[in-house]
Design an enzyme around this catalytic site. Sequence first.
Site, PDB file in Angstrom:
ATOM      1  N   PHE A 142       0.882  -1.163   0.000  1.00 55.43           N
ATOM      2  CA  PHE A 142       0.000   0.000   0.000  1.00 55.43           C
ATOM      3  C   PHE A 142       0.918   1.210   0.000  1.00 55.43           C
ATOM      4  O   PHE A 142       1.733   1.383   0.920  1.00 55.43           O
ATOM      5  CB  PHE A 142      -0.896  -0.026   1.239  1.00 55.43           C
ATOM      6  CG  PHE A 142      -1.975   1.021   1.249  1.00 55.43           C
ATOM      7  CD1 PHE A 142      -2.990   1.011   0.312  1.00 55.43           C
ATOM      8  CD2 PHE A 142      -1.988   2.018   2.221  1.00 55.43           C
ATOM      9  CE1 PHE A 142      -3.994   1.967   0.322  1.00 55.43           C
ATOM     10  CE2 PHE A 142      -2.981   2.974   2.248  1.00 55.43           C
ATOM     11  CZ  PHE A 142      -3.991   2.951   1.302  1.00 55.43           C
ATOM     12  N   ASN A 188       0.790   4.322   0.568  1.00 53.95           N
ATOM     13  CA  ASN A 188       0.757   5.269   1.676  1.00 53.95           C
ATOM     14  C   ASN A 188       1.531   4.795   2.902  1.00 53.95           C
ATOM     15  O   ASN A 188       1.846   5.598   3.775  1.00 53.95           O
ATOM     16  CB  ASN A 188      -0.691   5.520   2.106  1.00 53.95           C
ATOM     17  CG  ASN A 188      -1.366   6.636   1.338  1.00 53.95           C
ATOM     18  OD1 ASN A 188      -1.217   7.807   1.657  1.00 53.95           O
ATOM     19  ND2 ASN A 188      -2.120   6.268   0.310  1.00 53.95           N
ATOM     20  N   SER A 189       1.795   3.515   2.980  1.00 49.78           N
ATOM     21  CA  SER A 189       2.333   2.942   4.214  1.00 49.78           C
ATOM     22  C   SER A 189       3.791   3.330   4.451  1.00 49.78           C
ATOM     23  O   SER A 189       4.659   3.038   3.626  1.00 49.78           O
ATOM     24  CB  SER A 189       2.237   1.419   4.171  1.00 49.78           C
ATOM     25  OG  SER A 189       3.003   0.840   5.213  1.00 49.78           O
ATOM     26  N   PRO A 190       4.103   3.931   5.603  1.00 51.65           N
ATOM     27  CA  PRO A 190       5.506   4.213   5.909  1.00 51.65           C
ATOM     28  C   PRO A 190       6.315   2.935   6.097  1.00 51.65           C
ATOM     29  O   PRO A 190       7.502   2.892   5.816  1.00 51.65           O
ATOM     30  CB  PRO A 190       5.436   5.025   7.205  1.00 51.65           C
ATOM     31  CG  PRO A 190       4.147   4.609   7.848  1.00 51.65           C
ATOM     32  CD  PRO A 190       3.206   4.345   6.706  1.00 51.65           C
TER      33      PRO A 190
END
Length: 203
Positions: A10, A12-14
Amino acid sequence: MSRTVTYYVFLNSPWCFMGAGRLAEIARTAGATVDVRPINLGRVFQETGGKPLAQRPQARQDYRLYELARWRRWYGLDMVEHPDVFPCDEGLAATCVLAVKAAGGDALALATGFGAALWLDNRDIGRRPIIEGVLKAQGLDAAAVLAEAEGQADRWATELQANTDAARAAGCFGVPWYVVDGEPFWGQDRLDFVAEALTRPTA
């Protein structure tokens, strides 16, 4: 025979971003292929009881910041703690990753580039000009990739759905989610185990 790490991501995932460089290194060392598969994390959460960050108890939100600080020090990354826009609408960016993958390009590098734009440069990867910039920084023909991504929207939506179905079948409930020879690994903090799995003899 080359082994494969299936990587459910994903953008957006850091945690996906922080682990991406290490994943690429592990794959190079093992002579393995990384099969990059963007997924609909919202659907995964809905089906497995997970919650978006803003809906989690405050204690969990607070602890996440400690973990982010520890891991960004560990990886030597000067990350933004609170991006101005988070989560971004990653639909078009994820579609570009799918289009580049389908064309035989480096989908892992592109996914990592989008993560860097968000978590290092504090840029909204839901905005088309930002997406164009990331594509160009990766040495890609931004106009061509975007034309492919936008011109076959139904194809990529179907593929995203199929990726999410496959992730769920593989037990996925969060990201990053890696699979080697059917064995799942959750989180960038499991990458040493991914590396070990790639050294085992195949059946």
